[in-house]
Design an enzyme around this catalytic site. Structure first.
Site, PDB file in Angstrom:
ATOM      1  N   SER A 148       0.911  -1.310   0.014  1.00  0.00           N
ATOM      2  CA  SER A 148      -0.082   0.102   0.161  1.00  0.00           C
ATOM      3  C   SER A 148       0.781   1.381  -0.246  1.00  0.00           C
ATOM      4  O   SER A 148       2.058   1.098   0.322  1.00  0.00           O
ATOM      5  CB  SER A 148      -0.852   0.074   1.368  1.00  0.00           C
ATOM      6  OG  SER A 148      -1.365   1.331   1.424  1.00  0.00           O
ATOM      7  N   TYR A 161      -2.216  -1.143  10.319  1.00  0.00           N
ATOM      8  CA  TYR A 161      -2.155  -0.990   8.786  1.00  0.00           C
ATOM      9  C   TYR A 161      -0.988  -0.826   8.329  1.00  0.00           C
ATOM     10  O   TYR A 161      -0.240  -1.118   7.472  1.00  0.00           O
ATOM     11  CB  TYR A 161      -3.319  -0.382   8.304  1.00  0.00           C
ATOM     12  CG  TYR A 161      -3.336  -0.703   6.824  1.00  0.00           C
ATOM     13  CD1 TYR A 161      -4.229  -1.832   6.177  1.00  0.00           C
ATOM     14  CD2 TYR A 161      -3.142   0.158   5.949  1.00  0.00           C
ATOM     15  CE1 TYR A 161      -4.419  -2.064   4.866  1.00  0.00           C
ATOM     16  CE2 TYR A 161      -3.227   0.032   4.425  1.00  0.00           C
ATOM     17  CZ  TYR A 161      -4.101  -1.233   4.207  1.00  0.00           C
ATOM     18  OH  TYR A 161      -4.264  -1.290   2.750  1.00  0.00           O
TER      19      TYR A 161
END
Length: 266
Positions: A148, A161
């Site tokens: 990401s 995350y």
């Protein structure tokens, strides 16, 4: 339809989290090339078997489905052993499965931290460790980790995350170095905004809270982070996975490759 990569026909691709979103789009892109597909995701066994049958019929390939719990290393090993037993090998590994929870660090639930680290990071270690010996024996393998933009930068309220995705980038670098002479490339793709149902809900909330149209809210959300005012389609990431599996990308390994609309260029 993707450009045909004839060298991929008959290879087996395992994609975690491939019953929706980026993973499902990637499965379709690779199946178009004649890859046999191992599907994995949060479906019942009956639903997953039906999805696998659709792939088999549509692409004339072999498929296998599992809904293994990626938090459990034993389940991962059983799942991958069964996939190899059914399809013969794993030549392409795409670690895509991921979950999210947003909250400030002081109040972040420990169980959410543990689940995110297990699914978003540790599962990739376990799948990679499992496939590398066989790939090395064949002197060919492609490992693509869907990281990401949050593997490169931080954002508030995403402590687990971001930690997991930064870990994926580090994992990618180390494995690429270790496997560089074994015919295996290892890369991480780092998307920014991707047009998924989950993002759609965020846009609806912004539109409602600020009395904006859906498109106005979408523009506001996207450009709050990245200069390019567009979200990626999941299939675009699948096409990038395909490129990394092809001969033109043979020299690309150990890279964290942004697809982030200039988010990290700022």
């Amino acid at each position: 339809m993707s450009t045909l990569h004839t060298g991929l026909k008959g290879k087996v691709a395992l994609i975690t989290g491939s019953t929706s979103g980026i993973g499902l789009a990637t499965a379709h892109v690779l199946a178009e090339q004649g890859c046999h597909i191992v599907l994995h995701g949060l479906m019942t066994q009956d639903e997953g078997t039906a999805l696998a049958a659709e792939f088999t019929t549509q692409y004339q390939i072999n498929t296998y489905f599992s809904n293994a719990d990626l938090r459990d290393p034993a389940c991962i090993h059983e799942f991958m052993d069964a996939a190899v037993e059914q399809l013969g090998s794993i030549d392409i590994l795409v670690n895509n499965a991921g979950i999210q929870h947003t909250q400030d660090v002081a109040n972040f639930p420990i169980e959410k931290w543990n689940d995110i680290i297990a699914i978003n990071l540790s599962s990739a270690f376990h799948t990679i460790q499992k496939v590398v010996p066989a790939m090395a024996n064949k002197q060919w393998g492609r490992i693509i980790n869907i990281a990401s933009v949050h593997g490169l930068v931080g954002s508030a309220n995403k402590v687990a995350y971001c930690a997991a995705k930064h870990g994926i980038v580090g994992l990618t670098k180390v494995v690429s170095i270790e496997c560089a002479e074994q015919g295996i490339t290892v890369n991480a793709i780092c998307p920014g905004w991707v047009d998924t149902p989950l993002i759609g809900k965020q846009i609806d909330n912004i539109a409602s809270d600020k009395n904006l149209s859906y498109n106005e809210a979408k523009y506001q959300l996207v450009t709050s982070k990245q200069p390019l005012p567009e979200m990626l389609a999941p299939r675009q990431i699948g096409e990038f996975v395909l490129f990394l599996c092809g001969g033109a990308a043979k020299g690309i390994t150990g890279a964290a490759l942004p697809m982030d609309g200039a988010w990290t260029a700022q």
